[in-house]
Design an enzyme around this catalytic site. Structure first.
Site, PDB file in Angstrom:
ATOM      1  N   LYS A 255       0.925  -1.186  -0.075  1.00  0.00           N
ATOM      2  CA  LYS A 255       0.209  -0.035  -0.121  1.00  0.00           C
ATOM      3  C   LYS A 255       0.922   1.161   0.000  1.00  0.00           C
ATOM      4  CE  LYS A 255      -3.703   0.355   2.493  1.00  0.00           C
ATOM      5  NZ  LYS A 255      -4.284   1.181   1.181  1.00  0.00           N
TER       6      LYS A 255
ATOM      7  N   GLY B 186       0.371   3.587  -2.696  1.00  0.00           N
ATOM      8  CA  GLY B 186       0.481   4.447  -3.988  1.00  0.00           C
ATOM      9  C   GLY B 186      -0.073   5.705  -3.789  1.00  0.00           C
TER      10      GLY B 186
ATOM     11  N   GLU C 179      -2.832   4.744   6.959  1.00  0.00           N
ATOM     12  CA  GLU C 179      -3.795   3.691   6.753  1.00  0.00           C
ATOM     13  C   GLU C 179      -3.157   2.635   7.562  1.00  0.00           C
ATOM     14  OE1 GLU C 179      -4.599   4.433   1.867  1.00  0.00           O
ATOM     15  OE2 GLU C 179      -2.608   3.503   2.564  1.00  0.00           O
TER      16      GLU C 179
HETATM   17  C1  5RP Z   1      -3.375   4.842  -0.590  1.00  0.00           C
HETATM   18  C2  5RP Z   1      -3.181   3.290  -1.103  1.00  0.00           C
HETATM   19  C3  5RP Z   1      -4.233   3.350  -1.892  1.00  0.00           C
HETATM   20  O1  5RP Z   1      -5.359   2.069  -1.174  1.00  0.00           O
HETATM   21  C4  5RP Z   1      -3.722   2.347  -3.122  1.00  0.00           C
HETATM   22  O2  5RP Z   1      -2.694   3.336  -3.496  1.00  0.00           O
HETATM   23  C5  5RP Z   1      -4.777   1.815  -4.066  1.00  0.00           C
HETATM   24  O3  5RP Z   1      -5.141   3.007  -4.896  1.00  0.00           O
HETATM   25  P1  5RP Z   1      -6.235   2.845  -5.762  1.00  0.00           P
HETATM   26  O4  5RP Z   1      -7.496   2.445  -5.130  1.00  0.00           O
HETATM   27  O5  5RP Z   1      -6.318   4.303  -6.358  1.00  0.00           O
HETATM   28  O6  5RP Z   1      -5.924   1.651  -6.925  1.00  0.00           O
HETATM   29  O7  5RP Z   1      -2.255   2.726  -0.436  1.00  0.00           O
HETATM   30  O8  5RP Z   1      -2.055   5.311   0.095  1.00  0.00           O
END
Ligand code: 5RP
Length: 233
Positions: A96, A98, A105
Protein backbone atom coordinates in the site's frame (compact mmCIF):
# COMPACT_ATOMS: atom_id res chain seq x y z
CA UNK A 1 -16.05 -2.94 -18.22
CA UNK A 2 -13.37 -0.45 -17.10
CA UNK A 3 -11.04 -0.84 -14.12
CA UNK A 4 -13.01 1.95 -12.48
CA UNK A 5 -16.27 -0.02 -12.90
CA UNK A 6 -14.59 -2.98 -11.21
CA UNK A 7 -13.39 -0.80 -8.34
CA UNK A 8 -16.94 0.45 -7.87
CA UNK A 9 -18.29 -3.13 -7.81
CA UNK A 10 -15.84 -4.12 -5.09
CA UNK A 11 -16.78 -1.00 -3.12
CA UNK A 12 -20.50 -1.77 -3.42
CA UNK A 13 -19.94 -5.32 -2.10
CA UNK A 14 -17.99 -3.94 0.86
CA UNK A 15 -20.85 -1.62 1.71
CA UNK A 16 -22.93 -4.74 2.49
CA UNK A 17 -20.56 -5.39 5.42
CA UNK A 18 -21.42 -2.12 7.11
CA UNK A 19 -23.96 -2.31 9.94
CA UNK A 20 -25.67 0.61 11.71
CA UNK A 21 -23.64 1.94 14.63
CA UNK A 22 -20.33 0.59 13.36
CA UNK A 23 -17.06 2.43 13.90
CA UNK A 24 -15.49 2.42 10.49
CA UNK A 25 -12.04 3.21 9.06
CA UNK A 26 -12.17 4.88 5.66
CA UNK A 27 -9.33 4.14 3.25
CA UNK A 28 -7.64 6.31 0.66
CA UNK A 29 -7.37 6.06 -3.13
CA UNK A 30 -9.68 5.76 -6.10
CA UNK A 31 -11.29 2.49 -4.94
CA UNK A 32 -11.83 3.67 -1.37
CA UNK A 33 -13.25 6.90 -2.82
CA UNK A 34 -16.06 4.89 -4.43
CA UNK A 35 -16.76 3.24 -1.09
CA UNK A 36 -16.93 6.60 0.69
CA UNK A 37 -19.26 7.96 -2.01
CA UNK A 38 -21.61 4.99 -1.59
CA UNK A 39 -21.45 5.30 2.19
CA UNK A 40 -22.34 8.97 1.86
CA UNK A 41 -25.53 8.02 0.03
CA UNK A 42 -26.49 5.70 2.89
CA UNK A 43 -25.74 8.38 5.49
CA UNK A 44 -27.95 10.82 3.56
CA UNK A 45 -30.76 8.28 4.02
CA UNK A 46 -30.25 8.33 7.80
CA UNK A 47 -27.80 5.44 8.26
CA UNK A 48 -25.85 5.88 11.53
CA UNK A 49 -22.12 5.36 11.47
CA UNK A 50 -18.95 6.85 12.94
CA UNK A 51 -15.84 7.00 10.77
CA UNK A 52 -12.11 7.71 10.97
CA UNK A 53 -10.38 8.79 7.76
CA UNK A 54 -6.92 7.63 6.69
CA UNK A 55 -5.92 10.85 4.89
CA UNK A 56 -6.71 14.52 4.58
CA UNK A 57 -8.21 13.76 1.12
CA UNK A 58 -10.62 11.15 2.50
CA UNK A 59 -11.41 13.39 5.47
CA UNK A 60 -12.39 16.21 3.06
CA UNK A 61 -14.51 13.84 0.97
CA UNK A 62 -16.31 12.50 4.05
CA UNK A 63 -16.94 16.01 5.39
CA UNK A 64 -18.42 17.05 2.03
CA UNK A 65 -20.74 14.03 2.12
CA UNK A 66 -21.86 14.68 5.69
CA UNK A 67 -20.37 11.43 7.02
CA UNK A 68 -19.91 11.67 10.82
CA UNK A 69 -16.21 11.66 11.65
CA UNK A 70 -14.14 10.94 14.69
CA UNK A 71 -10.43 10.60 15.45
CA UNK A 72 -8.47 7.63 16.72
CA UNK A 73 -7.92 9.53 19.95
CA UNK A 74 -11.67 9.75 20.54
CA UNK A 75 -12.41 6.35 18.96
CA UNK A 76 -9.35 4.13 19.33
CA UNK A 77 -11.13 0.86 18.49
CA UNK A 78 -12.75 0.39 15.11
CA UNK A 79 -14.98 -2.46 13.94
CA UNK A 80 -13.99 -2.46 10.31
CA UNK A 81 -11.68 -0.66 7.90
CA UNK A 82 -12.33 -0.76 4.15
CA UNK A 83 -9.35 0.29 2.05
CA UNK A 84 -7.74 -0.27 -1.34
CA UNK A 85 -4.31 -1.73 -2.07
CA UNK A 86 -1.67 -1.58 -4.77
CA UNK A 87 -0.90 -5.31 -4.64
CA UNK A 88 -2.40 -8.28 -2.81
CA UNK A 89 -0.92 -11.75 -2.60
CA UNK A 90 -2.84 -14.97 -1.86
CA UNK A 91 -1.82 -14.76 1.83
CA UNK A 92 -3.44 -11.31 2.05
CA UNK A 93 -0.12 -9.55 2.34
CA UNK A 94 -0.34 -6.12 0.74
CA UNK A 95 1.65 -3.32 -0.78
CA UNK A 96 0.00 0.00 0.00
CA UNK A 97 0.97 3.64 -0.24
CA UNK A 98 0.57 4.37 -3.93
CA UNK A 99 -1.69 7.18 -2.77
CA UNK A 100 0.90 8.32 -0.19
CA UNK A 101 -1.34 7.56 2.80
CA UNK A 102 0.30 4.38 4.07
CA UNK A 103 1.20 5.67 7.54
CA UNK A 104 -2.32 6.65 8.61
CA UNK A 105 -3.71 3.66 6.69
CA UNK A 106 -1.56 1.28 8.71
CA UNK A 107 -2.40 2.94 12.03
CA UNK A 108 -6.12 2.85 11.25
CA UNK A 109 -5.98 -0.76 10.04
CA UNK A 110 -4.13 -1.82 13.17
CA UNK A 111 -6.86 -0.19 15.30
CA UNK A 112 -9.56 -2.17 13.47
CA UNK A 113 -10.96 -5.56 14.36
CA UNK A 114 -11.15 -6.30 10.63
CA UNK A 115 -9.61 -4.81 7.51
CA UNK A 116 -11.25 -5.65 4.20
CA UNK A 117 -9.40 -4.73 1.02
CA UNK A 118 -11.31 -3.68 -2.08
CA UNK A 119 -9.67 -3.76 -5.50
CA UNK A 120 -9.91 -4.82 -9.10
CA UNK A 121 -8.49 -8.31 -9.55
CA UNK A 122 -5.49 -6.96 -11.50
CA UNK A 123 -4.02 -6.16 -8.08
CA UNK A 124 -3.80 -9.86 -7.14
CA UNK A 125 -0.22 -11.11 -7.60
CA UNK A 126 1.65 -14.31 -6.79
CA UNK A 127 4.67 -12.39 -5.50
CA UNK A 128 4.61 -8.82 -4.17
CA UNK A 129 7.02 -6.26 -5.55
CA UNK A 130 6.22 -5.38 -9.13
CA UNK A 131 4.53 -2.28 -7.69
CA UNK A 132 7.26 -0.08 -6.17
CA UNK A 133 7.25 -0.40 -2.37
CA UNK A 134 6.65 3.00 -0.72
CA UNK A 135 8.86 3.70 2.30
CA UNK A 136 7.97 6.78 4.36
CA UNK A 137 11.00 8.58 5.78
CA UNK A 138 11.67 11.74 7.75
CA UNK A 139 13.29 14.53 5.70
CA UNK A 140 16.11 14.99 8.25
CA UNK A 141 19.15 12.92 7.31
CA UNK A 142 17.55 11.67 4.10
CA UNK A 143 20.81 10.45 2.55
CA UNK A 144 21.79 8.51 5.69
CA UNK A 145 18.35 6.92 5.82
CA UNK A 146 18.46 6.14 2.10
CA UNK A 147 21.77 4.26 2.49
CA UNK A 148 20.45 2.31 5.49
CA UNK A 149 17.32 1.41 3.50
CA UNK A 150 19.49 0.08 0.65
CA UNK A 151 21.32 -2.12 3.19
CA UNK A 152 18.07 -3.31 4.78
CA UNK A 153 16.69 -4.25 1.37
CA UNK A 154 19.87 -6.19 0.55
CA UNK A 155 19.77 -7.95 3.93
CA UNK A 156 16.27 -9.18 3.07
CA UNK A 157 17.53 -10.60 -0.22
CA UNK A 158 16.06 -7.95 -2.52
CA UNK A 159 17.53 -5.18 -4.64
CA UNK A 160 16.41 -2.28 -6.78
CA UNK A 161 16.36 1.45 -7.33
CA UNK A 162 15.06 3.84 -4.69
CA UNK A 163 13.24 6.86 -6.09
CA UNK A 164 12.26 9.89 -4.04
CA UNK A 165 8.61 10.49 -4.88
CA UNK A 166 7.79 13.82 -6.50
CA UNK A 167 4.55 15.56 -7.36
CA UNK A 168 3.60 16.14 -11.01
CA UNK A 169 5.04 19.70 -10.74
CA UNK A 170 8.45 18.26 -9.78
CA UNK A 171 8.39 19.27 -6.11
CA UNK A 172 9.15 16.58 -3.53
CA UNK A 173 5.91 14.99 -2.37
CA UNK A 174 5.26 15.59 1.32
CA UNK A 175 2.88 13.18 3.04
CA UNK A 176 0.05 14.15 5.39
CA UNK A 177 2.51 13.46 8.22
CA UNK A 178 5.16 15.84 6.79
CA UNK A 179 7.45 13.05 5.55
CA UNK A 180 8.98 11.98 2.22
CA UNK A 181 8.47 8.73 0.32
CA UNK A 182 11.18 6.53 -1.18
CA UNK A 183 9.67 4.15 -3.74
CA UNK A 184 11.65 0.92 -3.89
CA UNK A 185 11.55 -0.67 -7.36
CA UNK A 186 12.29 -4.24 -6.34
CA UNK A 187 10.51 -6.29 -8.99
CA UNK A 188 9.90 -9.16 -6.58
CA UNK A 189 9.85 -9.38 -2.79
CA UNK A 190 10.50 -13.04 -2.02
CA UNK A 191 10.62 -12.54 1.78
CA UNK A 192 8.12 -9.80 2.70
CA UNK A 193 8.29 -10.50 6.45
CA UNK A 194 12.10 -10.26 6.45
CA UNK A 195 11.99 -7.03 4.47
CA UNK A 196 9.35 -5.53 6.75
CA UNK A 197 11.42 -6.38 9.80
CA UNK A 198 14.61 -4.99 8.27
CA UNK A 199 12.91 -1.71 7.30
CA UNK A 200 11.34 -1.40 10.76
CA UNK A 201 14.87 -1.32 12.19
CA UNK A 202 16.09 1.67 10.16
CA UNK A 203 16.19 4.98 12.05
CA UNK A 204 14.49 7.58 9.87
CA UNK A 205 12.01 5.11 8.39
CA UNK A 206 8.62 6.08 9.76
CA UNK A 207 6.68 3.24 8.09
CA UNK A 208 6.60 1.18 4.91
CA UNK A 209 3.89 -0.06 2.61
CA UNK A 210 4.12 -3.77 3.45
CA UNK A 211 0.90 -4.63 5.29
CA UNK A 212 1.36 -8.08 6.77
CA UNK A 213 -1.20 -9.72 9.03
CA UNK A 214 -3.52 -6.73 8.83
CA UNK A 215 -6.03 -7.60 6.10
CA UNK A 216 -8.62 -10.18 7.15
CA UNK A 217 -10.27 -10.38 3.75
CA UNK A 218 -10.35 -8.97 0.23
CA UNK A 219 -13.07 -8.29 -2.32
CA UNK A 220 -11.61 -8.44 -5.81
CA UNK A 221 -13.71 -7.48 -8.80
CA UNK A 222 -12.94 -8.93 -12.21
CA UNK A 223 -14.57 -9.54 -15.58
CA UNK A 224 -15.87 -12.88 -14.24
CA UNK A 225 -17.43 -11.33 -11.15
CA UNK A 226 -16.36 -10.91 -7.54
CA UNK A 227 -13.70 -13.04 -5.91
CA UNK A 228 -13.54 -13.13 -2.10
CA UNK A 229 -10.30 -13.92 -0.29
CA UNK A 230 -10.04 -14.67 3.43
CA UNK A 231 -12.75 -13.67 5.89
CA UNK A 232 -15.11 -10.97 4.66
CA UNK A 233 -18.04 -11.01 7.11
C1 5RP B 1 -3.09 4.89 -0.68
C2 5RP B 1 -3.23 3.45 -0.97
C3 5RP B 1 -4.31 3.04 -1.90
O1 5RP B 1 -5.19 2.24 -1.21
C4 5RP B 1 -3.71 2.29 -3.04
O2 5RP B 1 -2.75 3.14 -3.66
C5 5RP B 1 -4.76 1.85 -4.05
O3 5RP B 1 -5.26 2.96 -4.69
P1 5RP B 1 -6.34 2.85 -5.84
O4 5RP B 1 -7.61 2.35 -5.21
O5 5RP B 1 -6.46 4.25 -6.37
O6 5RP B 1 -5.82 1.89 -6.89
O7 5RP B 1 -2.51 2.62 -0.45
O8 5RP B 1 -1.97 5.15 0.10
Amino acid sequence: MTADDLKKQAAARALELVRPGMRLGLGTGSTAKHFVDLLGLRVAEGFEILCVATSEATQAQAVALGIPLSTLDETPELDLTVDGADEIDPQLRLIKGGGAALLREKIVASASARMVVIADDGKLVKTLGRFPLPIEVVPFGLEVTRRAVVEAIAAAGAAGELVLRRRPDGAILVTDGGHYLLDAHLGAIERPEALAQALNGVPGVVEHGLFIGLASGAILAGADGLKLLGRIG
